[in-house]
Design a protein around this motif. Structure first.
Motif, PDB file in Angstrom:
ATOM      1  N   ARG A 331       0.713  -1.132   0.109  1.00  0.00           N
ATOM      2  CA  ARG A 331      -0.131  -0.039  -0.319  1.00  0.00           C
ATOM      3  C   ARG A 331       0.839   1.268   0.055  1.00  0.00           C
ATOM      4  O   ARG A 331       1.567   1.443   0.834  1.00  0.00           O
ATOM      5  CB  ARG A 331      -0.897   0.198   1.165  1.00  0.00           C
ATOM      6  N   GLY A 332       0.698   1.988  -1.194  1.00  0.00           N
ATOM      7  CA  GLY A 332       1.558   3.411  -1.205  1.00  0.00           C
ATOM      8  C   GLY A 332       2.994   3.119  -1.559  1.00  0.00           C
ATOM      9  O   GLY A 332       3.769   3.976  -1.241  1.00  0.00           O
ATOM     10  N   ARG A 333       3.654   2.008  -1.826  1.00  0.00           N
ATOM     11  CA  ARG A 333       4.950   1.523  -1.779  1.00  0.00           C
ATOM     12  C   ARG A 333       5.171   1.227  -3.232  1.00  0.00           C
ATOM     13  O   ARG A 333       4.462   1.023  -4.176  1.00  0.00           O
ATOM     14  CB  ARG A 333       5.366   0.807  -0.819  1.00  0.00           C
ATOM     15  N   ASN A 334       6.492   0.958  -3.581  1.00  0.00           N
ATOM     16  CA  ASN A 334       6.897   0.647  -4.865  1.00  0.00           C
ATOM     17  C   ASN A 334       7.034  -0.765  -4.956  1.00  0.00           C
ATOM     18  O   ASN A 334       7.613  -1.450  -4.160  1.00  0.00           O
ATOM     19  CB  ASN A 334       8.452   1.131  -5.159  1.00  0.00           C
ATOM     20  N   THR A 335       6.047  -1.494  -5.778  1.00  0.00           N
ATOM     21  CA  THR A 335       6.237  -2.844  -5.999  1.00  0.00           C
ATOM     22  C   THR A 335       6.720  -3.464  -7.258  1.00  0.00           C
ATOM     23  O   THR A 335       6.645  -3.105  -8.469  1.00  0.00           O
ATOM     24  CB  THR A 335       4.914  -3.323  -5.929  1.00  0.00           C
ATOM     25  N   VAL A 336       7.462  -4.544  -7.261  1.00  0.00           N
ATOM     26  CA  VAL A 336       8.130  -5.290  -8.361  1.00  0.00           C
ATOM     27  C   VAL A 336       7.422  -6.692  -8.476  1.00  0.00           C
ATOM     28  O   VAL A 336       7.638  -7.337  -7.366  1.00  0.00           O
ATOM     29  CB  VAL A 336       9.665  -5.200  -8.437  1.00  0.00           C
ATOM     30  N   VAL A 337       6.967  -6.791  -9.733  1.00  0.00           N
ATOM     31  CA  VAL A 337       6.564  -8.517  -9.694  1.00  0.00           C
ATOM     32  C   VAL A 337       7.144  -9.054 -10.833  1.00  0.00           C
ATOM     33  O   VAL A 337       7.618  -8.466 -12.003  1.00  0.00           O
ATOM     34  CB  VAL A 337       5.205  -8.557 -10.467  1.00  0.00           C
ATOM     35  N   VAL A 338       7.867 -10.308 -10.545  1.00  0.00           N
ATOM     36  CA  VAL A 338       8.974 -10.829 -11.422  1.00  0.00           C
ATOM     37  C   VAL A 338       7.998 -11.935 -11.945  1.00  0.00           C
ATOM     38  O   VAL A 338       7.594 -12.960 -11.206  1.00  0.00           O
ATOM     39  CB  VAL A 338      10.084 -11.363 -10.637  1.00  0.00           C
ATOM     40  N   VAL A 361       8.725  -7.517 -14.419  1.00  0.00           N
ATOM     41  CA  VAL A 361      10.189  -7.781 -15.127  1.00  0.00           C
ATOM     42  C   VAL A 361       9.979  -9.365 -15.543  1.00  0.00           C
ATOM     43  O   VAL A 361       9.428 -10.244 -14.916  1.00  0.00           O
ATOM     44  CB  VAL A 361      11.166  -8.007 -13.855  1.00  0.00           C
ATOM     45  N   GLU A 362      10.127  -9.398 -16.782  1.00  0.00           N
ATOM     46  CA  GLU A 362       9.955 -10.602 -17.696  1.00  0.00           C
ATOM     47  C   GLU A 362      11.118 -11.102 -18.603  1.00  0.00           C
ATOM     48  O   GLU A 362      11.367 -10.093 -19.194  1.00  0.00           O
ATOM     49  CB  GLU A 362       8.621 -10.544 -18.207  1.00  0.00           C
ATOM     50  N   LEU A 363      11.031 -12.358 -18.708  1.00  0.00           N
ATOM     51  CA  LEU A 363      12.194 -12.920 -19.688  1.00  0.00           C
ATOM     52  C   LEU A 363      11.767 -12.849 -21.094  1.00  0.00           C
ATOM     53  O   LEU A 363      12.547 -12.251 -22.138  1.00  0.00           O
ATOM     54  CB  LEU A 363      12.535 -14.210 -19.280  1.00  0.00           C
ATOM     55  N   GLU A 364      10.409 -13.046 -21.268  1.00  0.00           N
ATOM     56  CA  GLU A 364      10.049 -12.958 -22.757  1.00  0.00           C
ATOM     57  C   GLU A 364       9.859 -11.352 -23.177  1.00  0.00           C
ATOM     58  O   GLU A 364       9.781 -10.654 -22.372  1.00  0.00           O
ATOM     59  CB  GLU A 364       8.730 -13.539 -22.868  1.00  0.00           C
ATOM     60  N   VAL A 417      18.277  -0.295 -12.532  1.00  0.00           N
ATOM     61  CA  VAL A 417      17.945  -0.451 -11.055  1.00  0.00           C
ATOM     62  C   VAL A 417      16.405   0.211 -10.864  1.00  0.00           C
ATOM     63  O   VAL A 417      16.252   1.308 -11.178  1.00  0.00           O
ATOM     64  CB  VAL A 417      18.991   0.512 -10.062  1.00  0.00           C
ATOM     65  N   VAL A 418      15.695  -0.742 -10.327  1.00  0.00           N
ATOM     66  CA  VAL A 418      14.223  -0.164 -10.094  1.00  0.00           C
ATOM     67  C   VAL A 418      14.037  -0.227  -8.609  1.00  0.00           C
ATOM     68  O   VAL A 418      14.325  -1.069  -7.752  1.00  0.00           O
ATOM     69  CB  VAL A 418      13.315  -1.352 -10.775  1.00  0.00           C
ATOM     70  N   ARG A 419      13.291   0.844  -8.105  1.00  0.00           N
ATOM     71  CA  ARG A 419      12.917   1.068  -6.699  1.00  0.00           C
ATOM     72  C   ARG A 419      11.811   0.146  -6.430  1.00  0.00           C
ATOM     73  O   ARG A 419      11.001  -0.268  -7.261  1.00  0.00           O
ATOM     74  CB  ARG A 419      12.780   2.483  -6.512  1.00  0.00           C
ATOM     75  N   ALA A 420      12.251  -0.394  -5.157  1.00  0.00           N
ATOM     76  CA  ALA A 420      11.080  -1.567  -4.775  1.00  0.00           C
ATOM     77  C   ALA A 420      11.256  -1.635  -3.212  1.00  0.00           C
ATOM     78  O   ALA A 420      12.243  -1.955  -2.789  1.00  0.00           O
ATOM     79  CB  ALA A 420      11.393  -2.981  -5.288  1.00  0.00           C
ATOM     80  N   ASP A 421       9.995  -1.623  -2.919  1.00  0.00           N
ATOM     81  CA  ASP A 421       9.814  -2.065  -1.453  1.00  0.00           C
ATOM     82  C   ASP A 421       9.374  -3.324  -1.088  1.00  0.00           C
ATOM     83  O   ASP A 421       9.430  -4.051  -0.237  1.00  0.00           O
ATOM     84  CB  ASP A 421       8.776  -0.974  -0.816  1.00  0.00           C
ATOM     85  N   VAL A 422       8.559  -3.944  -2.027  1.00  0.00           N
ATOM     86  CA  VAL A 422       7.969  -5.092  -2.098  1.00  0.00           C
ATOM     87  C   VAL A 422       8.272  -5.693  -3.325  1.00  0.00           C
ATOM     88  O   VAL A 422       8.187  -5.284  -4.405  1.00  0.00           O
ATOM     89  CB  VAL A 422       6.532  -5.081  -1.758  1.00  0.00           C
ATOM     90  N   CYS A 423       8.668  -7.135  -3.380  1.00  0.00           N
ATOM     91  CA  CYS A 423       8.696  -7.963  -4.690  1.00  0.00           C
ATOM     92  C   CYS A 423       7.968  -9.264  -4.464  1.00  0.00           C
ATOM     93  O   CYS A 423       8.051 -10.013  -3.396  1.00  0.00           O
ATOM     94  CB  CYS A 423      10.411  -8.204  -4.675  1.00  0.00           C
ATOM     95  N   VAL A 424       7.101  -9.349  -5.687  1.00  0.00           N
ATOM     96  CA  VAL A 424       6.482 -10.749  -5.791  1.00  0.00           C
ATOM     97  C   VAL A 424       6.891 -11.459  -6.852  1.00  0.00           C
ATOM     98  O   VAL A 424       7.284 -10.874  -7.834  1.00  0.00           O
ATOM     99  CB  VAL A 424       4.705 -10.617  -5.917  1.00  0.00           C
ATOM    100  N   VAL A 425       7.286 -12.701  -6.450  1.00  0.00           N
ATOM    101  CA  VAL A 425       7.898 -13.577  -7.440  1.00  0.00           C
ATOM    102  C   VAL A 425       6.976 -14.724  -8.028  1.00  0.00           C
ATOM    103  O   VAL A 425       6.215 -15.225  -7.230  1.00  0.00           O
ATOM    104  CB  VAL A 425       9.013 -14.577  -6.624  1.00  0.00           C
TER     105      VAL A 425
END
Length: 605
Positions: A331-338, A361-364, A417-425
């Motif tokens: 919530r209100g933060r930077n999120t990266v989904v791999v 972020v994706e390989l394809e 470099v991507v800012r991220a507080d949360v990362c979902v894999v």
């Protein structure tokens, strides 16, 4: 069920009386299987119910005051093969005319509440337009999945060229019917180290196996064990609605398991299976003997193996706790989904309104590329970009950087470099079959459990189902495949149960799946691996299209958005054993600008 014309039967007749439930919400977010059926016996004893609910006075048979009857149409108002929703005052009914006969059924799919009148009528059954569940029009019984419950069947009579429908008010308001099930009468239930059927894994395959055994009259002990701390829940919803609480996701209430004697062992990990002595050993040393065993352990999410993989706030999503934690921290933060597969894209879509930023972020080159192809993938990618999602394609994560132990930045191989507080894999999963390695039960090189069409492993009396199996796909020349979809797990659990009871059932369902992002649904049926061409009808930019996936001269899968009920129609054609040829689709597109798909269900090829 719900019919009221005939005379009262003797008191042993079992009647299900269930309270009305509130109107279901939006298609993909509405809960599945929320109602708690109360089964009454003729003598009026309540079998199970929530204590806070008021029980209506049970009747040995619904009397006139419980029923409503109305003339709903003229016999000539419906042609053969037509369906219509009709109003009975206390609720709607689906009226079907097939081979000159009228049938009246519940009008909503019990899975997520889809209007069945918009579905597909074929071969004596109606198929749901949203997710492909099938119901027999003569009985209302569920014949293909997803979902657990059947439809009520109402009585129809014809008088003076008018069609009358008569139904019980409760059935009209409920719109679902739980099949009559046996109770457990095994004296040792709950008190011994032996069981008749042991089911490892309480996802869709495990639950449907247990329910099918009870529906078929099996009254010995059934034990369902799960690593989870919850009773069986609707796992596909986790990534579509990350805020959902375990009780909202439950497929059946606690009372259901108690009533039908299905014992559930939560947080129970099986460490070894001894097939010679028909015994399993749990992590805490508890041993349980079985006579029949179902292995439905599902899969475990893959994790990142890069530098910094141990930093805090990097998640995979497997349980409601995982999903809830992600949404709370994002919530209100930077999120990266791999990973731009189904799970990753659903999570990214859900978080756009909650997080400050969402990056994928994706390989394809495009999302869903292997599954849906380049063009459909690009159209979906555009929808995400219009919703402020940033994509980093054809790259992967090289490092996770932390500040005071918590994730701060995701470093990509492209050196971005991507800012991220949360990362979902969300980069795929592996079968959870490590505990079977020394068991003598065959595993393939990737760890999947190979089974035959009857869901039998190489060991007699041991069956397997769900995400961890490979099985022969009937309509793709019995090719051995792994299909980790919710609907397929249901179907396999049912077939396994039938074969535990020596019914010689074979798996023949056509795979069907769906995804929901930004309030839009994509439906998919078939098995498209190895497609060499995609034929698209409609408008990709408007996300109103149908895509036919072909291999050589054959259509092997179909996907659509805003084009119902085309996917259910194709699924029904494939289920009937008829091949759809590529040239049929091409000819149709050449001559049709209307999007009419009636050619599909035409007779012959």
């Amino acid at each position: 069920m719900g019919g009221c014309f005939s005379k009262p039967k003797p008191v042993e007749l079992k009647i299900e009386v269930v309270l009305p439930e509130k109107e279901r919400g939006k298609e993909e977010l509405s809960a599945s299987g929320k109602s708690s059926p109360r089964a009454y016996q003729g003598n009026g004893t309540a079998r199970h119910f929530h204590s806070e609910e008021r029980l209506p006075t049970p009747h040995s048979y619904p009397g006139t005051q419980d029923c409503v009857e109305a003339a709903v149409c003229h016999v000539k108002d419906l042609e053969n093969g037509q369906m219509r929703e009709v109003e009975l005052g206390w609720g709607k009914v689906l009226l079907v005319k097939d081979n000159g006969e009228f049938h009246a059924l519940g009008h909503k799919c019990p899975h997520y509440g889809a209007p069945l009148v918009k579905g597909v009528l074929s071969r004596g059954r109606v198929r749901c337009p949203w997710h492909g569940a099938c119901f027999n029009i003569s009985t209302g019984d569920l014949e293909d999945f997803p979902g657990l419950d059947s439809l009520h069947k109402f009585q129809v009579k014809i008088e003076k060229e008018k069609v009358y429908v008569r139904a019980s008010k409760q059935a009209l308001q409920l719109q679902r019917r739980t099949k009559v099930m046996a109770k457990c009468i095994s004296p040792s239930a709950g008190h011994s180290g032996s069981t008749n059927v042991l089911i490892v894994g309480a996802g869709a395959a495990g639950l449907v196996c247990a329910e099918t055994l009870r529906q078929e009259g099996f009254s010995d002990r059934i034990v369902l064990c799960t690593l989870d701390r919850h009773l069986p829940y609707d796992r596909p919803k986790l990534s579509k609605s990350l805020d959902a609480q375990p009780e909202q996701l439950a497929l059946r209430p606690k009372e259901f398991f108690r009533a039908y004697g299905i014992e559930v062992l939560t947080e129970a990990q099986v460490v070894t299976v001894d097939v010679r002595n028909k015994k399993v050993v749990f992590k805490d040393g508890f041993k349980l003997e079985y006579s029949k065993l179902l292995l439905a352990p599902g899969s475990s999410p893959k994790t990142l193996s890069c530098k910094g993989k141990e930093v805090e706030n990097v998640f995979t999503i497997r349980t409601p706790e995982d999903a809830n934690r992600v949404v709370r921290l994002a919530r209100g933060r930077n999120t990266v989904v791999v990973g731009a597969g189904f799970l990753g894209m659903e999570v990214a879509a859900y978080l756009t309104e909650k997080a400050h930023s969402v990056s994928v972020v994706e390989l394809e080159e495009t999302p869903f590329r292997r599954f849906l192809g380049e063009r459909v993938g690009r159209a979906l990618m555009k929808m995400f970009e219009n919703n402020r999602v940033k994509f980093y394609m054809q790259t992967e994560v090289s490092e996770l950087r932390a500040q005071e132990g918590k994730l701060k930045e995701v470093v990509l191989k492209s050196s971005k470099v991507v800012r991220a507080d949360v990362c979902v894999v969300g980069i795929g999963a592996v079968p959870s079959t490590g505990f079977l390695r020394q068991s003598g039960i065959n595993l393939d090189s990737r760890g999947f459990i190979p089974v035959n069409k009857m869901m039998q492993t190489n060991v007699p009396g041991v069956f397997a189902a769900g995400d961890a199996v490979t099985f022969p796909l009937a309509w793709r020349n019995n090719r051995k495949v792994n299909i980790p979809h919710w609907q397929m797990a249901h179907a396999q659990g049912r077939v396994a149960a039938q074969n535990m009871l020596a019914q010689e059932a074979e798996i023949s369902t056509v795979p069907y799946l769906w995804t929901a992002m930004f309030g839009k649904s994509l439906r998919y049926a078939g098995y498209g691996e190895g497609f060499d061409d995609v034929i698209i009808q409609g408008d990709l930019e408007e996300l109103k299209f149908v895509a036919f996936y072909t291999k050589g001269d054959e259509v092997i899968a179909v996907a659509s958005m805003n084009y119902d009920p085309i996917v259910s129609k194709v699924a029904e054609v494939l289920a009937s054993g008829r091949a759809i040829r590529k040239r049929e689709v091409e000819l149709f597109l050449l001559h049709s600008k209307t999007g009419d798909m009636s050619w599909l269900t035409g007779k012959g090829s």
